[in-house]
Design a protein around this motif. Structure first.
Motif, PDB file in Angstrom:
ATOM      1  N   GLY A  17       0.805  -1.208   0.000  1.00 55.17           N
ATOM      2  CA  GLY A  17       0.000   0.000   0.000  1.00 55.17           C
ATOM      3  C   GLY A  17       0.836   1.255   0.000  1.00 55.17           C
ATOM      4  N   LEU A  18       1.933   1.260   0.727  1.00 53.13           N
ATOM      5  CA  LEU A  18       2.794   2.435   0.788  1.00 53.13           C
ATOM      6  C   LEU A  18       3.522   2.672  -0.529  1.00 53.13           C
ATOM      7  CD1 LEU A  18       4.278   1.969   4.369  1.00 53.13           C
ATOM      8  CD2 LEU A  18       2.650   3.709   3.629  1.00 53.13           C
ATOM      9  N   MET A  19       3.581   1.654  -1.376  1.00 55.35           N
ATOM     10  CA  MET A  19       4.244   1.806  -2.671  1.00 55.35           C
ATOM     11  C   MET A  19       3.268   2.123  -3.803  1.00 55.35           C
ATOM     12  SD  MET A  19       7.353  -0.983  -2.689  1.00 55.35           S
ATOM     13  CE  MET A  19       6.305  -2.412  -2.440  1.00 55.35           C
ATOM     14  N   ASP A  20       2.080   2.606  -3.480  1.00 50.48           N
ATOM     15  CA  ASP A  20       1.112   3.034  -4.486  1.00 50.48           C
ATOM     16  C   ASP A  20       0.762   1.910  -5.464  1.00 50.48           C
ATOM     17  OD1 ASP A  20       0.704   5.541  -3.516  1.00 50.48           O
ATOM     18  OD2 ASP A  20       2.103   6.535  -4.855  1.00 50.48           O
ATOM     19  N   THR A  21       0.060   0.913  -4.994  1.00 45.45           N
ATOM     20  CA  THR A  21      -0.396  -0.153  -5.884  1.00 45.45           C
ATOM     21  C   THR A  21      -1.530   0.359  -6.776  1.00 45.45           C
ATOM     22  OG1 THR A  21      -1.904  -0.918  -4.157  1.00 45.45           O
ATOM     23  CG2 THR A  21       0.232  -2.002  -4.311  1.00 45.45           C
ATOM     24  N   ALA A  22      -1.720  -0.314  -7.904  1.00 51.22           N
ATOM     25  CA  ALA A  22      -2.758   0.085  -8.847  1.00 51.22           C
ATOM     26  C   ALA A  22      -4.123  -0.370  -8.343  1.00 51.22           C
ATOM     27  CB  ALA A  22      -2.478  -0.527 -10.214  1.00 51.22           C
ATOM     28  N   LEU A  23      -5.168   0.164  -8.969  1.00 56.73           N
ATOM     29  CA  LEU A  23      -6.521  -0.282  -8.676  1.00 56.73           C
ATOM     30  C   LEU A  23      -6.675  -1.771  -8.978  1.00 56.73           C
ATOM     31  CD1 LEU A  23      -8.770   2.569 -10.130  1.00 56.73           C
ATOM     32  CD2 LEU A  23      -8.422   2.030  -7.731  1.00 56.73           C
ATOM     33  N   ASP A  24      -7.584  -2.425  -8.295  1.00 55.66           N
ATOM     34  CA  ASP A  24      -7.830  -3.830  -8.558  1.00 55.66           C
ATOM     35  C   ASP A  24      -8.439  -4.004  -9.950  1.00 55.66           C
ATOM     36  OD1 ASP A  24     -11.045  -4.088  -8.146  1.00 55.66           O
ATOM     37  OD2 ASP A  24     -10.182  -2.650  -6.739  1.00 55.66           O
ATOM     38  N   ALA A  25      -8.390  -5.228 -10.454  1.00 54.66           N
ATOM     39  CA  ALA A  25      -8.821  -5.507 -11.826  1.00 54.66           C
ATOM     40  C   ALA A  25     -10.285  -5.140 -12.051  1.00 54.66           C
ATOM     41  CB  ALA A  25      -8.592  -6.984 -12.146  1.00 54.66           C
ATOM     42  N   GLN A  77     -11.688  -2.385 -14.785  1.00 51.68           N
ATOM     43  CA  GLN A  77     -12.685  -2.724 -15.807  1.00 51.68           C
ATOM     44  C   GLN A  77     -13.830  -1.714 -15.803  1.00 51.68           C
ATOM     45  OE1 GLN A  77     -13.871  -6.757 -15.019  1.00 51.68           O
ATOM     46  NE2 GLN A  77     -11.972  -7.647 -15.815  1.00 51.68           N
ATOM     47  N   GLN A  78     -14.217  -1.272 -14.612  1.00 50.96           N
ATOM     48  CA  GLN A  78     -15.270  -0.266 -14.506  1.00 50.96           C
ATOM     49  C   GLN A  78     -14.806   1.072 -15.080  1.00 50.96           C
ATOM     50  OE1 GLN A  78     -15.873  -0.529 -10.286  1.00 50.96           O
ATOM     51  NE2 GLN A  78     -17.480  -2.088 -10.455  1.00 50.96           N
ATOM     52  N   VAL A  79     -13.533   1.408 -14.845  1.00 53.74           N
ATOM     53  CA  VAL A  79     -12.978   2.633 -15.416  1.00 53.74           C
ATOM     54  C   VAL A  79     -12.999   2.568 -16.940  1.00 53.74           C
ATOM     55  CG1 VAL A  79     -10.826   3.943 -15.729  1.00 53.74           C
ATOM     56  CG2 VAL A  79     -11.561   3.255 -13.428  1.00 53.74           C
ATOM     57  N   GLN A  80     -12.523   1.450 -17.478  1.00 57.81           N
ATOM     58  CA  GLN A  80     -12.491   1.296 -18.933  1.00 57.81           C
ATOM     59  C   GLN A  80     -13.894   1.336 -19.535  1.00 57.81           C
ATOM     60  OE1 GLN A  80     -10.019   1.481 -20.830  1.00 57.81           O
ATOM     61  NE2 GLN A  80      -8.204   0.946 -19.644  1.00 57.81           N
ATOM     62  N   ALA A  81     -14.856   0.725 -18.861  1.00 59.45           N
ATOM     63  CA  ALA A  81     -16.234   0.740 -19.364  1.00 59.45           C
ATOM     64  C   ALA A  81     -16.792   2.155 -19.392  1.00 59.45           C
ATOM     65  CB  ALA A  81     -17.104  -0.160 -18.490  1.00 59.45           C
ATOM     66  N   GLU A 117     -15.383  12.821 -16.001  1.00 59.91           N
ATOM     67  CA  GLU A 117     -15.071  12.736 -14.571  1.00 59.91           C
ATOM     68  C   GLU A 117     -16.279  12.244 -13.783  1.00 59.91           C
ATOM     69  OE1 GLU A 117     -13.828  16.678 -13.710  1.00 59.91           O
ATOM     70  OE2 GLU A 117     -11.714  16.306 -14.185  1.00 59.91           O
ATOM     71  N   GLN A 118     -17.456  12.788 -14.099  1.00 58.09           N
ATOM     72  CA  GLN A 118     -18.675  12.389 -13.403  1.00 58.09           C
ATOM     73  C   GLN A 118     -18.972  10.903 -13.638  1.00 58.09           C
ATOM     74  OE1 GLN A 118     -20.264  14.381 -11.350  1.00 58.09           O
ATOM     75  NE2 GLN A 118     -21.801  12.844 -10.780  1.00 58.09           N
ATOM     76  N   ALA A 119     -18.788  10.452 -14.855  1.00 54.44           N
ATOM     77  CA  ALA A 119     -19.044   9.043 -15.177  1.00 54.44           C
ATOM     78  C   ALA A 119     -18.081   8.127 -14.432  1.00 54.44           C
ATOM     79  CB  ALA A 119     -18.934   8.828 -16.681  1.00 54.44           C
ATOM     80  N   LEU A 120     -16.819   8.524 -14.333  1.00 59.68           N
ATOM     81  CA  LEU A 120     -15.825   7.722 -13.624  1.00 59.68           C
ATOM     82  C   LEU A 120     -16.152   7.624 -12.132  1.00 59.68           C
ATOM     83  CD1 LEU A 120     -12.533   8.989 -15.315  1.00 59.68           C
ATOM     84  CD2 LEU A 120     -13.513   6.700 -15.506  1.00 59.68           C
ATOM     85  N   MET A 121     -16.548   8.740 -11.543  1.00 59.04           N
ATOM     86  CA  MET A 121     -16.865   8.735 -10.117  1.00 59.04           C
ATOM     87  C   MET A 121     -18.119   7.927  -9.817  1.00 59.04           C
ATOM     88  SD  MET A 121     -15.801  12.532  -8.712  1.00 59.04           S
ATOM     89  CE  MET A 121     -16.727  13.450  -9.946  1.00 59.04           C
ATOM     90  N   VAL A 145     -16.937   4.102 -10.167  1.00 61.89           N
ATOM     91  CA  VAL A 145     -16.075   3.643  -9.073  1.00 61.89           C
ATOM     92  C   VAL A 145     -16.239   4.619  -7.907  1.00 61.89           C
ATOM     93  CG1 VAL A 145     -13.741   2.992  -8.384  1.00 61.89           C
ATOM     94  CG2 VAL A 145     -14.449   2.735 -10.774  1.00 61.89           C
ATOM     95  N   PRO A 146     -17.078   4.319  -6.923  1.00 61.80           N
ATOM     96  CA  PRO A 146     -17.299   5.224  -5.798  1.00 61.80           C
ATOM     97  C   PRO A 146     -15.990   5.569  -5.080  1.00 61.80           C
ATOM     98  CG  PRO A 146     -18.940   3.483  -5.800  1.00 61.80           C
ATOM     99  CD  PRO A 146     -17.932   3.123  -6.847  1.00 61.80           C
TER     100      PRO A 146
END
Length: 297
Positions: free
Chosen positions: A199-207, A211-215, A265-269, A272-273
């Motif tokens: 966590g301290l090394m800035d891991t990426a979002l989970d898969a 997928q929700q971001v890409q959609a 931005e609104q769609a992304l938020m 992914v809450p």
């Protein structure tokens, strides 16, 4: 109920279980019950530290921490991992000594009853904390709840072993159980420290989140007018971030481009809450080459 309230309740439960397990140890003289009580003491220290870190993480951004204090929760998980490892090593030391100097156990039935009651309390607390951790994405709760679950399984193993001592009279089962408890504790401690360091090394979002971001982005992609690239994400405690480039025709007005970015931005938020998106606007024919040597100087 807020995450901090769960941790306060966890502190109270830890105090009760420490009292129950310490009484069971005193009554029976069992080194495996002593190990179980020591693990509950670690639970108490971990819950108190986690409560302090959640309080810190909830503070708003300031001049020295403009992105907030969300990563403070990772220190809770790492600290508890260190405590667990220390407890595990201490248990092994005591168990080896008891192995070489065995002592008869007394009042096993009473000790087993107290251990079962404490395990039930820990099980209920762990179940409630895991539900809340998934709801608010709290690293501190995620670090404390699995340890409580480990404590439940530990107590179950100790109870089974003590019943075996009652049935067979094999006193060596008691220190053997304590060593098994310690090894399980050590495994959990290593896992928590690894989780904290990641966590301290800035891991990426989970898969699933990616997928929700890409959609969400797919809904805005247009071959000739809108495209996205250089998508990067990171997680900091309860906060999740995504950065990307949004390419549009150079002929679009600034107002039109800004309106389109706001919609993305609104769609992304919504997808992914809790997500915070940073979108850089670029003309369609302009590329950013982060891998070029000149960009690393």
């Amino acid at each position: 109920m807020q995450a901090s309230a769960y941790l306060k309740l966890s502190v109270a439960v830890a105090l009760v279980t420490i009292a129950l397990k310490s009484a069971a140890w005193w009554w029976t003289g069992s080194v495996s019950l002593a190990a179980d009580a020591l693990e509950s003491l670690v639970n108490l220290a971990g819950a108190m530290f986690a409560l302090a870190m959640i309080t810190l993480a909830a503070q708003p951004p300031d001049a020295e921490h403009p992105y907030g204090h969300h990563k403070a929760e990772y220190f809770s998980s790492g600290f508890e991992g260190i405590l667990i490892i220390a407890a595990g090593l201490g248990i092994i030391w005591g168990a080896v000594d008891r192995w070489h100097h065995p002592q008869p156990l007394e009042g096993i039935a009473v000790g087993v009853t107290l251990a079962v009651v404490s395990s039930a309390l820990n099980g209920l607390m762990a179940w409630a904390m895991l539900r809340k951790a998934r709801e608010v994405r709290s690293v501190a709760l995620e670090g404390d709840a699995p340890h409580l679950i480990t404590d439940v399984w530990t107590s179950a193993g100790v109870v089974a072993g003590l019943l075996g001592v009652m049935a067979t009279g094999w006193q060596w089962l008691d220190p053997l159980l304590a060593i098994g408890v310690a090894l399980n504790i050590l495994r959990e401690g290593v896992h928590l420290i690894r989780q904290s360091s990641q966590g301290l090394m800035d891991t990426a979002l989970d898969a699933e989140s990616m997928q929700q971001v890409q959609a969400a982005l797919d809904a805005f992609r247009q071959p000739e007018t809108v495209r996205f690239d250089h998508i990067a994400s990171r997680v900091a405690g309860q906060r999740r971030f995504v950065d990307l480039h949004m390419h549009m025709p150079a002929t679009w007005s600034l107002g039109r481009a800004a309106q389109q970015r706001a919609a993305v931005e609104q769609a992304l938020m919504q997808a992914v809450p809790g997500l915070r998106a940073t979108i850089q606007l670029l003309p369609m024919d302009v590329e950013a080459h982060f891998d070029d040597p000149k960009d690393r100087t």
